[in-house]
Write an enzyme that holds these catalytic residues in place. Structure first.
Site, PDB file in Angstrom:
ATOM      1  N   ASN A   1     -10.380  -3.395  -1.777  1.00 53.58           N
ATOM      2  CA  ASN A   1      -8.952  -3.638  -1.577  1.00 53.58           C
ATOM      3  C   ASN A   1      -8.739  -4.377  -0.261  1.00 53.58           C
ATOM      4  OD1 ASN A   1      -8.493  -1.627   0.644  1.00 53.58           O
ATOM      5  ND2 ASN A   1      -9.235  -0.251  -0.948  1.00 53.58           N
TER       6      ASN A   1
ATOM      7  N   ILE B   1     -10.985  12.516  -0.542  1.00 52.06           N
ATOM      8  CA  ILE B   1     -11.613  12.991   0.696  1.00 52.06           C
ATOM      9  C   ILE B   1     -10.628  13.844   1.496  1.00 52.06           C
ATOM     10  CG2 ILE B   1     -12.755  12.263   2.829  1.00 52.06           C
ATOM     11  CD1 ILE B   1     -13.412   9.593   1.310  1.00 52.06           C
TER      12      ILE B   1
HETATM   13  N1  CTP Z   1      -7.505   9.350   0.403  1.00 54.04           N
HETATM   14  C1  CTP Z   1      -8.753   9.939   0.475  1.00 54.04           C
HETATM   15  N2  CTP Z   1      -9.579   9.879  -0.610  1.00 54.04           N
HETATM   16  C2  CTP Z   1      -9.208   9.251  -1.739  1.00 54.04           C
HETATM   17  C3  CTP Z   1      -7.947   8.654  -1.814  1.00 54.04           C
HETATM   18  C4  CTP Z   1      -7.110   8.717  -0.722  1.00 54.04           C
HETATM   19  O1  CTP Z   1      -9.100  10.500   1.509  1.00 54.04           O
HETATM   20  N3  CTP Z   1     -10.026   9.222  -2.745  1.00 54.04           N
HETATM   21  C5  CTP Z   1      -6.617   9.483   1.563  1.00 54.04           C
HETATM   22  C6  CTP Z   1      -6.308   8.165   2.249  1.00 54.04           C
HETATM   23  O2  CTP Z   1      -7.228   7.919   3.298  1.00 54.04           O
HETATM   24  C7  CTP Z   1      -4.902   8.428   2.770  1.00 54.04           C
HETATM   25  C8  CTP Z   1      -4.280   9.344   1.731  1.00 54.04           C
HETATM   26  O3  CTP Z   1      -5.375   9.964   1.078  1.00 54.04           O
HETATM   27  O4  CTP Z   1      -4.914   9.152   3.975  1.00 54.04           O
HETATM   28  C9  CTP Z   1      -3.413   8.651   0.714  1.00 54.04           C
HETATM   29  O5  CTP Z   1      -4.108   7.538   0.193  1.00 54.04           O
HETATM   30  P1  CTP Z   1      -3.397   6.543  -0.820  1.00 54.04           P
HETATM   31  O6  CTP Z   1      -4.376   5.520  -1.260  1.00 54.04           O
HETATM   32  O7  CTP Z   1      -2.085   6.077  -0.260  1.00 54.04           O
HETATM   33  O8  CTP Z   1      -3.020   7.502  -2.015  1.00 54.04           O
HETATM   34  P2  CTP Z   1      -3.820   8.050  -3.209  1.00 54.04           P
HETATM   35  O9  CTP Z   1      -4.144   9.476  -2.951  1.00 54.04           O
HETATM   36  O10 CTP Z   1      -4.970   7.175  -3.553  1.00 54.04           O
HETATM   37  O11 CTP Z   1      -2.700   7.987  -4.350  1.00 54.04           O
HETATM   38  P3  CTP Z   1      -2.096   6.679  -5.108  1.00 54.04           P
HETATM   39  O12 CTP Z   1      -3.225   5.716  -5.214  1.00 54.04           O
HETATM   40  O13 CTP Z   1      -1.655   7.223  -6.398  1.00 54.04           O
HETATM   41  O14 CTP Z   1      -0.955   6.195  -4.267  1.00 54.04           O
END
Ligand code: CTP
Length: 430
Positions: free
Chosen positions: A227, A326
């Site tokens: 990304n 995570i």
């Molecule tokens: N995060 C994480 N592990 C993942 C996904 C997200 O630790 N597999 C953490 C990111 O580092 C951030 C928070 O969760 O602090 C939110 O990440 P974001 O990408 O905005 O959200 P998602 O949980 O992936 O949800 P969505 O994609 O549906 O918005």
């Protein structure tokens, strides 16, 4: 194994960081004086005004003319300087200074400071400075045997006990041909440490773990899913936390950014690697800040060899599986014991409805604080704006600013929350 970065910050990272500061740059005798001209240049580039004071021995290594030209100010070398109307250069020079930085600080100069001797302008002005508002920074530079000598070590302990801050020294090649401790820090290292010195130590004694950047999920040996996260916000937070006195571990996805000075960095590629390392590191940290844009899914079985077109126009299909969350996993660690959870801060990168999505993530991941930002308005940029949403229903906006400014504000905010939570509880209520 994380690698701690002891190298300088890149030159651009110093821009404007010392605006409004007035620094007395003192040079005592040593071959490292040749680096002081470059240091002066960097301090001025960073926005400081710099008054140079040189000892008689320093003049053997570099001329006052060089330092005068670079600082655009007269250089002082003698307490008998007739240019001061009241003949009190040793008093006047530090009264409007934010710090005295002595680089190089020789073994002899340090010994003089310890004894409170004042037989030349540099040692005299150190003794005469108002200690409460004009701190003393020393960048030692000497041969390794001089550095290791019990007299020097004793003096260093005492000068620190008397309130001075030591910057360095480094170990490595010395001008005398020997190798060891005592080499003065490089100019950009001294610049970084001087900038950091002026930051409030709101996280002193804390350990901070940060994930940053994107992850990369391989499809085959040459392609993958990733990304547009640049990692800049996470790296700025790592720098700000370090400047605030924390011990910082940074787990970075694939980004081309310099490691902030003093930060221990481990590089990972995939979400699974980031998960494993974060889970291993989290319990020994006090604060976890998840800024990484972790890929939500990964190809279930990356192809062993490059996927090839077969001429049929058929698009290859591959199964995807969900990556571990995570942040949610760290937040689920127990509140106490050897596997205890740190205070967890999540980020929410959204494209719309920032408040609603951030609140929903706060609930779903069970963390005390979520920092919301709009993805398209931050990815790859040097500035951003943040919306802090906490589990008590509090909302706080940090208006658009460069990422380092925001990172320092966020670090101060988190430190304040921890302090209010009473310092004892490792995890604020969720
Ligand atoms: N995060 C994480 N592990 C993942 C996904 C997200 O630790 N597999 C953490 C990111 O580092 C951030 C928070 O969760 O602090 C939110 O990440 P974001 O990408 O905005 O959200 P998602 O949980 O992936 O949800 P969505 O994609 O549906 O918005």
């Amino acid at each position: 194994m994380p690698v701690t970065n002891d190298s300088p910050l890149p030159r651009a990272a110093g821009a404007g960081q010392l605006s409004g500061r007035h620094i007395v740059l003192g040079l005592s005798g040593g071959i490292a004086c040749y680096k002081s001209a470059e240091l002066l240049r960097e301090l001025v580039r960073a926005g400081a005004t710099v008054q140079v004071v040189m000892s008689e021995a320093a003049e053997q290594f570099i001329t006052p003319v060089t330092m005068q030209a670079l600082s655009n100010r007269n250089v002082y070398t003698s307490q008998w300087d007739a240019r001061e109307p009241n003949a009190m250069a040793h008093i006047n020079l530090t009264r409007d200074a934010d710090a005295v930085l002595i680089a190089p600080a020789s073994a002899d100069l340090i010994a003089k400071l310890v004894q409170g001797r004042a037989d030349d302008l540099l040692s005299l002005l150190c003794l005469a400075r108002p200690v409460e508002r004009c701190p003393l920074l020393l960048a030692p530079a000497m041969n390794r045997e001089m550095w290791a000598h019990p007299a020097t070590q004793r003096n260093l302990t005492q000068v620190v006990a008397d309130g001075a801050t030591l910057l360095g020294p480094n170990a490595g090649d010395q001008a005398c041909g020997e190798v060891g401790d005592g080499r003065m820090l490089e100019p950009l290292e001294l610049l970084a440490d001087t900038i950091a010195f002026f930051q409030p130590k709101a996280l002193a004694g804390k350990r901070v773990l940060i994930t940053a950047g994107p992850t990369y999920e391989p499809i085959d040996p040459v392609r993958g899913i990733t990304n547009r996260s640049s990692g800049k916000m996470g790296f700025a937070i790592a720098r700000a936390a370090r400047e605030a006195g924390a011990e910082v571990t940074l787990i970075a996805g694939p980004v081309a950014l310099d490691t902030p000075r003093g930060v221990a960095r481990s590089n990972v590629t995939t979400a699974a690697e980031m998960y494993q390392l974060t889970m291993a590191e989290a319990p020994r940290h006090d604060i976890f800040i998840a800024t990484a844009a972790v890929a939500d899914w990964r190809p279930a079985k990356p192809a062993e060899h490059k996927l090839k077109k077969d001429g049929s126009g058929q698009v290859p299909g591959f199964e995807m599986v969900e990556n571990p969350d995570i942040l949610a996993a760290v937040a689920k660690l127990p509140a106490d014991g050897p596997q205890r959870r740190p205070y967890c801060v999540g980020f929410a990168a959204e494209s719309r409805d920032l408040l609603r999505h951030a609140q929903e993530k706060l609930q779903r991941k069970q963390v005390p604080l979520i920092v919301g930002n709009l993805g398209p308005e931050t990815f790859g940029r040097d500035d951003n704006s943040l919306l802090l949403i906490d589990a008590d229903g509090g909302q706080h906006e940090l208006p658009r600013a460069d990422k380092l400014t925001l990172a320092r504000q966020l670090v101060a905010d988190i430190a304040g929350r921890l302090a209010r939570a009473g310092e004892t509880a490792p995890q604020a209520k969720t």
